[in-house]
Enzyme design. Sequence first.
Site, PDB file in Angstrom:
ATOM      1  N   GLN A 192     -35.098   3.338 -54.343  1.00 24.78           N
ATOM      2  CA  GLN A 192     -34.018   4.174 -53.813  1.00 24.78           C
ATOM      3  C   GLN A 192     -33.868   5.552 -54.476  1.00 24.78           C
ATOM      4  O   GLN A 192     -33.603   6.536 -53.804  1.00 24.78           O
ATOM      5  CB  GLN A 192     -32.721   3.384 -53.961  1.00 24.78           C
ATOM      6  CG  GLN A 192     -31.497   3.998 -53.357  1.00 24.78           C
ATOM      7  CD  GLN A 192     -30.292   3.085 -53.535  1.00 24.78           C
ATOM      8  OE1 GLN A 192     -30.093   2.157 -52.772  1.00 24.78           O
ATOM      9  NE2 GLN A 192     -29.494   3.341 -54.554  1.00 24.78           N
ATOM     10  N   GLU A 234     -28.211  11.357 -50.874  1.00 29.63           N
ATOM     11  CA  GLU A 234     -27.701  11.854 -52.161  1.00 29.63           C
ATOM     12  C   GLU A 234     -28.288  13.221 -52.515  1.00 29.63           C
ATOM     13  O   GLU A 234     -28.245  13.647 -53.668  1.00 29.63           O
ATOM     14  CB  GLU A 234     -27.956  10.818 -53.264  1.00 29.63           C
ATOM     15  CG  GLU A 234     -27.184   9.525 -52.978  1.00 29.63           C
ATOM     16  CD  GLU A 234     -27.204   8.513 -54.101  1.00 29.63           C
ATOM     17  OE1 GLU A 234     -28.035   8.631 -55.026  1.00 29.63           O
ATOM     18  OE2 GLU A 234     -26.382   7.583 -54.056  1.00 29.63           O
ATOM     19  N   GLU A 321     -32.571   1.401 -63.379  1.00 24.05           N
ATOM     20  CA  GLU A 321     -31.351   0.722 -62.924  1.00 24.05           C
ATOM     21  C   GLU A 321     -31.717  -0.292 -61.842  1.00 24.05           C
ATOM     22  O   GLU A 321     -32.581  -0.013 -61.003  1.00 24.05           O
ATOM     23  CB  GLU A 321     -30.428   1.807 -62.362  1.00 24.05           C
ATOM     24  CG  GLU A 321     -29.141   1.314 -61.717  1.00 24.05           C
ATOM     25  CD  GLU A 321     -28.396   2.481 -61.054  1.00 24.05           C
ATOM     26  OE1 GLU A 321     -28.473   3.632 -61.560  1.00 24.05           O
ATOM     27  OE2 GLU A 321     -27.746   2.243 -60.021  1.00 24.05           O
ATOM     28  N   HIS A 401     -21.390   8.101 -58.701  1.00 26.45           N
ATOM     29  CA  HIS A 401     -20.905   8.344 -57.334  1.00 26.45           C
ATOM     30  C   HIS A 401     -21.330   7.180 -56.445  1.00 26.45           C
ATOM     31  O   HIS A 401     -21.956   6.221 -56.909  1.00 26.45           O
ATOM     32  CB  HIS A 401     -21.502   9.647 -56.805  1.00 26.45           C
ATOM     33  CG  HIS A 401     -23.003   9.591 -56.684  1.00 26.45           C
ATOM     34  ND1 HIS A 401     -23.745  10.489 -55.957  1.00 26.45           N
ATOM     35  CD2 HIS A 401     -23.913   8.715 -57.209  1.00 26.45           C
ATOM     36  CE1 HIS A 401     -25.030  10.186 -56.036  1.00 26.45           C
ATOM     37  NE2 HIS A 401     -25.153   9.117 -56.783  1.00 26.45           N
ATOM     38  N   ARG A 402     -21.057   7.280 -55.141  1.00 23.23           N
ATOM     39  CA  ARG A 402     -21.631   6.390 -54.139  1.00 23.23           C
ATOM     40  C   ARG A 402     -22.470   7.238 -53.194  1.00 23.23           C
ATOM     41  O   ARG A 402     -22.331   8.456 -53.149  1.00 23.23           O
ATOM     42  CB  ARG A 402     -20.536   5.673 -53.312  1.00 23.23           C
ATOM     43  CG  ARG A 402     -19.605   4.793 -54.082  1.00 23.23           C
ATOM     44  CD  ARG A 402     -20.269   3.721 -54.917  1.00 23.23           C
ATOM     45  NE  ARG A 402     -21.187   2.833 -54.257  1.00 23.23           N
ATOM     46  CZ  ARG A 402     -21.043   1.509 -54.158  1.00 23.23           C
ATOM     47  NH1 ARG A 402     -19.958   0.929 -54.651  1.00 23.23           N
ATOM     48  NH2 ARG A 402     -21.973   0.749 -53.597  1.00 23.23           N
ATOM     49  N   SER A 403     -23.318   6.574 -52.402  1.00 13.81           N
ATOM     50  CA  SER A 403     -24.148   7.364 -51.485  1.00 13.81           C
ATOM     51  C   SER A 403     -23.301   8.001 -50.384  1.00 13.81           C
ATOM     52  O   SER A 403     -23.636   9.063 -49.874  1.00 13.81           O
ATOM     53  CB  SER A 403     -25.251   6.507 -50.899  1.00 13.81           C
ATOM     54  OG  SER A 403     -24.724   5.325 -50.353  1.00 13.81           O
ATOM     55  N   LYS A 424     -24.246   9.941 -62.943  1.00 12.75           N
ATOM     56  CA  LYS A 424     -25.211   9.955 -61.839  1.00 12.75           C
ATOM     57  C   LYS A 424     -24.441  10.404 -60.616  1.00 12.75           C
ATOM     58  O   LYS A 424     -23.568   9.686 -60.137  1.00 12.75           O
ATOM     59  CB  LYS A 424     -25.736   8.522 -61.664  1.00 12.75           C
ATOM     60  CG  LYS A 424     -26.859   8.399 -60.695  1.00 12.75           C
ATOM     61  CD  LYS A 424     -27.387   6.980 -60.657  1.00 12.75           C
ATOM     62  CE  LYS A 424     -26.831   6.224 -59.482  1.00 12.75           C
ATOM     63  NZ  LYS A 424     -27.676   5.105 -59.038  1.00 12.75           N
TER      64      LYS A 424
HETATM   65  P1  PGA Z   1     -24.798   3.056 -53.009  1.00 17.36           P
HETATM   66  O1  PGA Z   1     -26.014   3.430 -53.951  1.00 17.36           O
HETATM   67  O2  PGA Z   1     -23.672   3.951 -53.288  1.00 17.36           O
HETATM   68  O3  PGA Z   1     -25.388   3.219 -51.642  1.00 17.36           O
HETATM   69  O4  PGA Z   1     -24.472   1.617 -53.302  1.00 17.36           O
HETATM   70  C1  PGA Z   1     -25.886   3.957 -55.220  1.00 17.36           C
HETATM   71  C2  PGA Z   1     -26.625   3.129 -56.239  1.00 17.36           C
HETATM   72  O5  PGA Z   1     -27.246   2.117 -55.915  1.00 17.36           O
HETATM   73  O6  PGA Z   1     -26.575   3.460 -57.411  1.00 17.36           O
HETATM   74 ZN    ZN Z   2     -27.801   1.578 -58.112  1.00 12.76          ZN
END
Ligand code: PGA
Ligand code: ZN
Length: 460
Positions: A192, A234, A321, A401-403, A424
Amino acid sequence: MSKIKWIKASQILDSRGKPTIKVKIELESGIKAEASVPSGASTGSREALEMRDHVKGIDRKSEDYDGYGVKKAVENVNNEIAPDLIGFIKKNKLDVKDQDKIDQFMIALDGTPNKSRLGANAILGVSLACARVAALENDIPLYDYIAQQDKAVCKKYNRKYDEKELSVRRMPCPMANVINGGSHAENNVDMQEYMVAPYGAKDFHEAIHMVFKVFWRLKEALHRDGHSTGVGDEGGFAPNLSSNEEPLKYILEAITEAKYKAGEQVFITMDPASSEFYNQKEHRFGNRYSLSDQEDLITSEKMIKLYAQLLEDYPEIFSIEDGLAESDWAGWMEMNKQLGKKIQLVGDDLFVTNKVILERGIKEGSANAILIKLNQIGTLTETLETIAYARENGYNIVISHRSGETCDPFIADLAVGVNSGQIKTGSICRSERICKFNRLLEIEDELTDKFGKKPPFGIY
Ligand code: PGA
Ligand code: ZN
């Protein structure tokens, strides 16, 4: 401190164009503040519940906002949380800075273990709006207010509190997500997030400048090779590449082209978010990871080997992570045994900012760092409790943050308030990411003016 006059929630849109919740609050003094709540795509299954309007069994497309609306959560704030909380505060002669009592009241009002009756999004919106308005009323920056709350939480729960370190505000090193894959982009990269982290910077301004240089050199390199330079959720580039390793090659090239020493000044960090490619096709011998550049479905042991090899080939990698899936506890234990002395291993979906789940991780020796996302747990106080517990156990902290984000920079103040040392918050692209960086630049200037020197930077 004045009393709360009103609290009002409304539905707004996040950075993916999906509905989310914003909460406004006004005190009797006339001071107003607001906070909005982000939303994940690769969410951990043990996160607190994000309430959406979708009715099970109904075709989403026939519903408002395809069922992603948050009207129920908005109503829960306006019709239940707001009147009850205001009544509770009046009756008990509290005020808005009693964050702990406010959060505990909402947790009890909800009455479920995962905030599924009122919605973690509804509760968090109120929790954060209270913090912001209390800071304003006290005429102190939000990060200082959070630092006070952090200290209060440590005292209440008898957590270790390093006065010398925590009474001075520290700027976090950014992990900037420059290549997006997985659930955050429409490309073929399974993992990701591929990030650059300028741990070698002397301060936050320099760190952002370093990220800028690497980001643009990376764009040029991708463009040169005919890859797309469109961005993912992101703000990192989202090209189709030949393997999950190729992003590392490009990033390394970009760091070198930017004239920085990889592994000294600028490091690489990754979030494979491996729960997203775990157990997709169940194997007859048990759960497996499915990566498109591997011939077969692979075991945790093979995943760990793969990471060990990556660390050999790319010693510039500082942090991984969610290298293994949220349910693969045995795998995490083994991964930490093998790699935990060399690099930072961050639990995101594994711990979901939940202190009780983190306790298991600490007992089992699963990781050495935790990702902190306010909406995984649903109140500021619980978030601070988890941070205090992680810190006491020697874990590194990464505020995240979140995506799906909004332009609320709350997490910038959170990172400085708790001296996380790391944040992050995406790439230096897309305003919902940039606003956090801009807030941090402003905070660093503010602290420099106040103390006559730059605040400390990075992990301590
Ligand atoms: P998410 O991803 O906000 O889509 O859950 C962010 C992450 O996995 O760190
Ligand atoms: Zn993550």
